[in-house]
Structure formats: structure tokens, C-alpha cells
Design a protein around this motif. Structure first.
Motif, PDB file in Angstrom:
ATOM      1  N   GLU A 116       0.822  -1.206   0.000  1.00 35.18           N
ATOM      2  CA  GLU A 116       0.000   0.000   0.000  1.00 35.18           C
ATOM      3  C   GLU A 116       0.861   1.263   0.000  1.00 35.18           C
ATOM      4  O   GLU A 116       0.533   2.258  -0.658  1.00 35.18           O
ATOM      5  CB  GLU A 116      -0.939  -0.001   1.210  1.00 35.18           C
ATOM      6  N   ARG A 117       1.978   1.229   0.709  1.00 35.82           N
ATOM      7  CA  ARG A 117       2.868   2.395   0.733  1.00 35.82           C
ATOM      8  C   ARG A 117       3.510   2.611  -0.644  1.00 35.82           C
ATOM      9  O   ARG A 117       3.692   3.753  -1.082  1.00 35.82           O
ATOM     10  CB  ARG A 117       3.944   2.203   1.798  1.00 35.82           C
ATOM     11  N   ILE A 118       3.846   1.520  -1.327  1.00 33.99           N
ATOM     12  CA  ILE A 118       4.415   1.651  -2.674  1.00 33.99           C
ATOM     13  C   ILE A 118       3.371   2.233  -3.622  1.00 33.99           C
ATOM     14  O   ILE A 118       3.677   3.118  -4.434  1.00 33.99           O
ATOM     15  CB  ILE A 118       4.917   0.284  -3.174  1.00 33.99           C
ATOM     16  N   ALA A 119       2.131   1.756  -3.525  1.00 33.84           N
ATOM     17  CA  ALA A 119       1.075   2.302  -4.373  1.00 33.84           C
ATOM     18  C   ALA A 119       0.903   3.793  -4.130  1.00 33.84           C
ATOM     19  O   ALA A 119       0.722   4.578  -5.083  1.00 33.84           O
ATOM     20  CB  ALA A 119      -0.235   1.560  -4.116  1.00 33.84           C
ATOM     21  N   ALA A 120       0.954   4.210  -2.872  1.00 32.05           N
ATOM     22  CA  ALA A 120       0.813   5.633  -2.552  1.00 32.05           C
ATOM     23  C   ALA A 120       1.990   6.429  -3.111  1.00 32.05           C
ATOM     24  O   ALA A 120       1.809   7.543  -3.642  1.00 32.05           O
ATOM     25  CB  ALA A 120       0.718   5.816  -1.040  1.00 32.05           C
ATOM     26  N   VAL A 157      -3.844   0.232  -3.851  1.00 36.84           N
ATOM     27  CA  VAL A 157      -3.470  -0.494  -5.075  1.00 36.84           C
ATOM     28  C   VAL A 157      -4.634  -0.496  -6.049  1.00 36.84           C
ATOM     29  O   VAL A 157      -4.453  -0.278  -7.255  1.00 36.84           O
ATOM     30  CB  VAL A 157      -3.032  -1.936  -4.734  1.00 36.84           C
ATOM     31  N   ARG A 158      -5.843  -0.741  -5.541  1.00 34.89           N
ATOM     32  CA  ARG A 158      -7.028  -0.764  -6.411  1.00 34.89           C
ATOM     33  C   ARG A 158      -7.219   0.592  -7.088  1.00 34.89           C
ATOM     34  O   ARG A 158      -7.511   0.668  -8.291  1.00 34.89           O
ATOM     35  CB  ARG A 158      -8.266  -1.137  -5.593  1.00 34.89           C
ATOM     36  N   GLU A 159      -7.048   1.665  -6.348  1.00 41.50           N
ATOM     37  CA  GLU A 159      -7.182   3.003  -6.923  1.00 41.50           C
ATOM     38  C   GLU A 159      -6.109   3.259  -7.981  1.00 41.50           C
ATOM     39  O   GLU A 159      -6.383   3.834  -9.046  1.00 41.50           O
ATOM     40  CB  GLU A 159      -7.071   4.049  -5.818  1.00 41.50           C
ATOM     41  N   LEU A 160      -4.869   2.805  -7.706  1.00 39.60           N
ATOM     42  CA  LEU A 160      -3.775   3.013  -8.654  1.00 39.60           C
ATOM     43  C   LEU A 160      -4.026   2.264  -9.963  1.00 39.60           C
ATOM     44  O   LEU A 160      -3.748   2.778 -11.053  1.00 39.60           O
ATOM     45  CB  LEU A 160      -2.456   2.546  -8.033  1.00 39.60           C
TER      46      LEU A 160
END
Length: 550
Positions: free
Chosen positions: A225-229, A272-275
Motif C-alpha cells: 500500500e505504501r508503494i502504491a501511494a 493499489v485498487r485506486e492506482l
């Protein structure tokens, strides 16, 4: 400082001059040179381009091979031009190095053929890439690259099954950016997730962020999640762009990351889903007719990798899987345990001598024994066969196995009008049956074409095979190899299972050794089934006794 830069620039100019002179002497244009070296057209062009980066050592070595230039001198110039390191000049301020310095296999593009070696021990073996056939997803990637070249940051994640061409598509799409000096960063060490999280905030403009097998980044339990952000922040910060983020995923991961949680359940992949939303592009499992036609054009122009793959994969369109799996299948065969290798070689010999696709397990196991040396045979454990079949069932790229268990489809043809309505079906092999990987079958046809199978092969065929066509074909092969007794026994088995031609062959063999009565009896059996060869032979008188030898 300026003196060092001048020296590097002079070395690069001299390197390009030598390459250009060699190309002129060879009378090759850059497209022809790319075909000869197995390098991409863009990679070759960048090596000659005045404003391009320093070519990689492998690129220089490949060009030296093709142009018959001295490796040592060219590599020395290349090292001087790079300042005695493979690091880009600005690497101190951010991750990545020029795209032109990357080799595709270092970015996990699957090899597609045996390694090409050189006489120089200092040069690493190289693998060629087949010609690239563009498909619908490549159009999406091309438009994305046009956007980032115009100054916009973008992300695309290719979704497809294993070995469908996702990573190769990413590699091909960034080549136009290489011409403009873009960097490429592949976060990998110490782990992919840790490398990405540590350096994403330092990515500079005009950088490709390479997230191949993106589940290792976005699916990481601690950091996904941090990578996606961090990727989202990179893409939405105008001062940090343009950048291009490329990723690949298998469909099951894409489904997992984009699924909405049930009410009241935790949502572990919300960022991740948003990305990924609206950024995923499907890569088809198979080549359609247009893509196969494009591959055939490359093959007709001399692309041997595609030409070979088309002989195996044209029917089902799984061309990318075939190309990706072939080198590993060969590696698995060459490094198999003795029992597994013996089974594979028995299967190769069976297929090259005309036995059908579906090979009975009993036949393969018994046939394999004489393929083993005395030492290997003595050291076999009691459960060697079970271990060997388990080893050979393990998959390589493209969901292929060296030898896989299969279930033949039952025949659905109506009986012929002349056959009785109650005639039984042809006997089927009892027990499990296996199919040899097409690539290994093809390899066996060439590498083993001059070899004669050992006695255990013929004995196992006589004992286990039930197809009269297989038995008749093997009998002919045995006779051609002067295994006359096995030929006779196999013709007998073929005749027993209903092959009328085998009766005629048996009669001819009896006649050759002077057994007139036995030959005549067999001819008459065949004639009862309207065999024209037998009828023709019976119409002529047999030689008198004093002419018969034997």
C-alpha cells in the motif's frame, strides 16, 4: 573535470567511428545489422547515434562479432567513454541508468532460444530475441509513450497469463524513449518492495519505473500500500514528471487487488485498487490470425526462432509461450536426473520413429532402462520412476512441462458402413499416458536422428503398445536398422491388433528366408482381407524349391 569529460567524449567518438567504418565495409544497413546481431533495431541505431548514450558492453560485443572488429579495442573504448563504470553520469541524484545501457534479459524478458557464444571468454553468452509482432495492446502502449514524450506522466500495467509477451511488450515500447536519453530504473535489491519504497521518492523526470511482476511490489504485505501511494504521488506531481511506470501482472493478482471487500471486512488493497483503476491492459493468451501472419512474415525473412516456433505453435496460437518455454525445456532435459533423462530420450525416440502423441507410462518406464549406464541403473532407487515423472511434470515458462500426463479425447467417428455394428473399438493403452513437449520432440528429431534405440525400447514397444499403426511403423523402423527379429515380432503384434499390411510384411520376411509355406499362408490371410499386395503375390508362382535359399 572538463578534461575527463573530453576524454570520455573522444573515446565515444572513436568507438562510433570504428563501428561505422566496420558497417560500411560489411555493406550492411542498420536493419540488416540488427538482424545479424539479434539486437533490437533501436539499440543498434543508438550505438551509432551521435547524441546517444554509451552502448552496453554486450551491445558492443555483438556488433564487434557481426562486423569482425577487435573486441578488446572496442570494449576498451566503451569503458573509457563510460568513465570506467556502467553508471550514468547523473545517477548520484536519482535511480536508473539510460535505457540504451540495459539488456532486455536483465529486465526479465524471457530468453527465446539457445545462448549464442563467442570465442572470447571475456564476453558473456548472448541470446537473440525473435522479431517482435505488434498486437492490440502494443497500440495502447505506443499511445502512452507518445503522451509521456509530450510531457505527461503515465502508468500502464499489462495483465496476462505467464509468458504471453507482457515484459517483451514493455521493452519494445520504451525504445523510442531511449533515443531521447530516458533512464530506466528496475527496483530489485535487497528485495523488490524494499528497493522501490526506498527510492521512489528520488525518481527524476524522464525515467521509466520498471515494475515487472508487480505483485512483488503492490502485493507485498508490509509495503504494498505504501508503494502504491508513492507511485501515485510520483504520477500526480507535475514537477517530477514526465515519468512512465510500467508493470505486469497475472490475472489472478489483478483480480485479487481490484476486488471490493465484503461489508465489514478489511480492505488490504485500497490504494493499489485506486492506482490500477483504468490503467490495466489485457494481453491475449494466443496470437490471432493477424499476429500469426505477422510472425510468418518475420519467419519468411529469415527469423529462425519464429520459424521454428510456428512449426509447433501455429495451430493453437501459443507462440509467445512456446518461445519463452523452449530454452528452459532444453535446460531441464540436459540437466535431468538419470532416470528422468532416460524416460525423455525414450519418448523422443518413440516420437521420431512414428509412435503417436500419447505414450503409455508402462512403455516409457520399461523402455528407459537401457538408456541408463550400468552405474546409473545400479543406483536407481526403488521409486525412481515415480520421482522421474514428478520431476518431468514440473512446469516451465508458458505452462509447459517436459513430459505431461494427458487424457486422450475419445473418438467420436461413426463406424464405416462396411464394418459390423457390433465391432469393438480399437484397443486403448491401459494406464496413464503422457505427451512429450513439442520443443523437446523437435530437438530429439535432430539431435538423435542418427541413433538407434536400445533393446529395452523395442521390447517395451512389443509389450505395451496396442496401436497397430504404431506397431507397424516401428516394425519398419526396426527392419531399416537391421533389427530384423524385433521387426518380425512387431509386425506380428501389429497383425494381431488388426493391421493387414503387417501380414504381407510378415509373408515377405518369411519368403526372404526361404519359408515358402509360411509365406504363402500369411499371404492368404492377408488376401482374405482384400489386401491387393497379397492377391498380386498369390497370382504369381512361388519359386521352386531348388531356388529357395535358407
Amino acid at each position: 573535470m572538463h578534461g575527463g569529460q573530453d576524454h570520455q567524449g573522444a573515446a565515444l567518438i572513436e568507438l562510433r567511428r570504428m563501428l561505422d567504418d566496420g558497417r560500411a565495409r560489411a555493406g550492411l544497413n542498420k536493419t540488416q545489422l540488427a538482424a545479424r546481431t539479434g539486437l533490437g533495431r533501436t539499440t543498434v541505431s543508438a550505438a551509432f547515434q551521435a547524441d546517444g548514450g554509451v552502448p552496453s558492453a554486450d551491445t558492443v560485443a555483438a556488433l564487434a562479432d557481426a562486423l569482425k572488429l577487435p573486441h578488446g579495442r572496442l570494449l576498451e573504448l566503451r569503458r573509457e567513454a563510460a568513465g570506467d563504470s556502467g553508471t550514468a553520469a547523473g545517477d548520484v541524484s536519482g535511480p536508473g541508468k539510460p535505457i540504451s545501457e540495459w539488456e532486455p534479459h536483465a529486465l526479465e524478458v524471457h530468453p527465446a532460444g539457445p545462448a549464442k557464444t563467442t570465442a572470447n571468454p571475456d564476453i558473456r553468452s548472448r541470446r537473440m530475441l525473435p522479431g517482435y509482432v505488434r498486437r492490440e495492446h502494443d497500440q495502447v502502449l505506443a499511445r502512452t509513450v507518445e503522451d509521456v514524450a509530450a510531457g505527461h506522466s503515465r502508468i500502464v500495467v499489462l495483465v496476462g497469463s505467464s509468458s504471453t509477451g507482457k515484459t517483451r511488450a514493455c521493452w519494445e515500447c520504451v525504445q523510442p524513449l531511449a533515443e531521447h536519453g530516458w533512464l530506466l530504473w528496475h527496483p530489485f535489491d535487497p528485495t523488490r518492495a524494499e528497493a522501490a519504497l526506498e527510492a521512489l521518492h528520488h525518481v527524476r523526470p524522464r525515467t521509466v519505473v520498471w515494475l515487472n511482476e508487480a505483485q512483488h511490489y503492490l502485493g507485498d504485505g508490509a509495503n504494498g500500500e505504501r508503494i502504491a501511494a508513492a507511485v501515485h504521488h510520483l504520477l500526480t506531481s507535475p514537477e517530477r514528471g514526465p515519468v512512465l511506470v510500467l508493470g505486469t501482472l497475472w490475472p489472478e493478482y489483478a483480480t485479487r487487488y481490484t476486488a471490493l471487500p465484503a461489508a465489514g471486512e478489511p480492505d488490504p488493497h485500497s490504494r493499489v485498487r485506486e492506482l490500477l483503476s483504468g490503467r490495466m491492459v489485457s494481453v491475449p493468451e494466443v496470437f490471432d490470425s493477424a499476429a500469426l501472419a505477422g510472425a510468418a512474415e518475420f519467419a519468411a525473412s529469415g527469423d529462425r526462432l519464429l520459424a521454428d516456433a510456428l512449426t509447433r505453435a501455429r495451430a493453437d496460437g501459443r507462440l509467445a509461450q512456446d518461445l519463452a518455454g523452449a530454452p528452459e525445456l532444453l535446460n531441464r532435459y540436459q540437466h535431468a536426473t538419470p532416470g528422468a533423462k532416460a524416460i525423455l530420450e525414450a519418448a523422443m525416440d518413440a516420437r521420431r520413429l512414428g509412435v503417436g502423441l500419447h505414450l503409455p507410462q508402462g512403455f516409457l518406464t520399461d523402455a528407459a532402462t537401457d538408456y541408463l549406464t550400468d552405474t546409473d541403473y545400479d543406483l536407481l532407487p526403488d521409486d525412481w520412476a515415480e520421482r522421474a515423472y514428478a520431476e518431468l511434470a514440473e512446469l516451465v515458462h508458458g505452462k509447459q512441462a517436459p513430459l505431461r500426463r494427458t487424457t486422450p479425447r475419445p473418438a467420436r467417428r461413426p463406424p464405416s458402413p462396411s464394418s459390423p455394428a457390433t465391432s469393438p473399438p480399437a484397443p486403448a493403452a491401459s494406464g496413464p499416458v503422457f505427451r512429450l513437449a513439442d520443443y523437446l520432440e523437435q530437438h530429439g528429431r535432430t539431435s538423435r536422428r542418427h541413433l538407434c534405440p536400445p533393446a529395452s525400447f523395442w521390447h517395451a514397444a512389443h509389450t505395451h503398445l496396442t496401436s497397430h499403426d504404431d506397431l507397424d511403423g516401428l516394425a519398419h523402423e526396426a527392419k531399416d536398422r537391421l533389427r530384423r527379429l524385433w521387426a518380425y515380432r512387431l509386425f506380428q503384434r501389429a497383425a494381431y491388433h488388426g493391421n493387414v499390411d503387417a501380414l504381407t510384411r510378415l509373408a515377405q520376411m518369411r519368403e526372404e528366408v526361404g519359408d515358402r509355406e509360411g509365406a504363402e499362408a500369411l499371404y492368404r490371410q492377408a488376401a482374405e482381407h482384400a489386401d491387393t499386395d497379397a492377391l498380386t503375390r498369390l497370382a504369381r508362382p512361388f519359386p521352386s524349391d531348388h531356388l529357395i535359399v535358407g
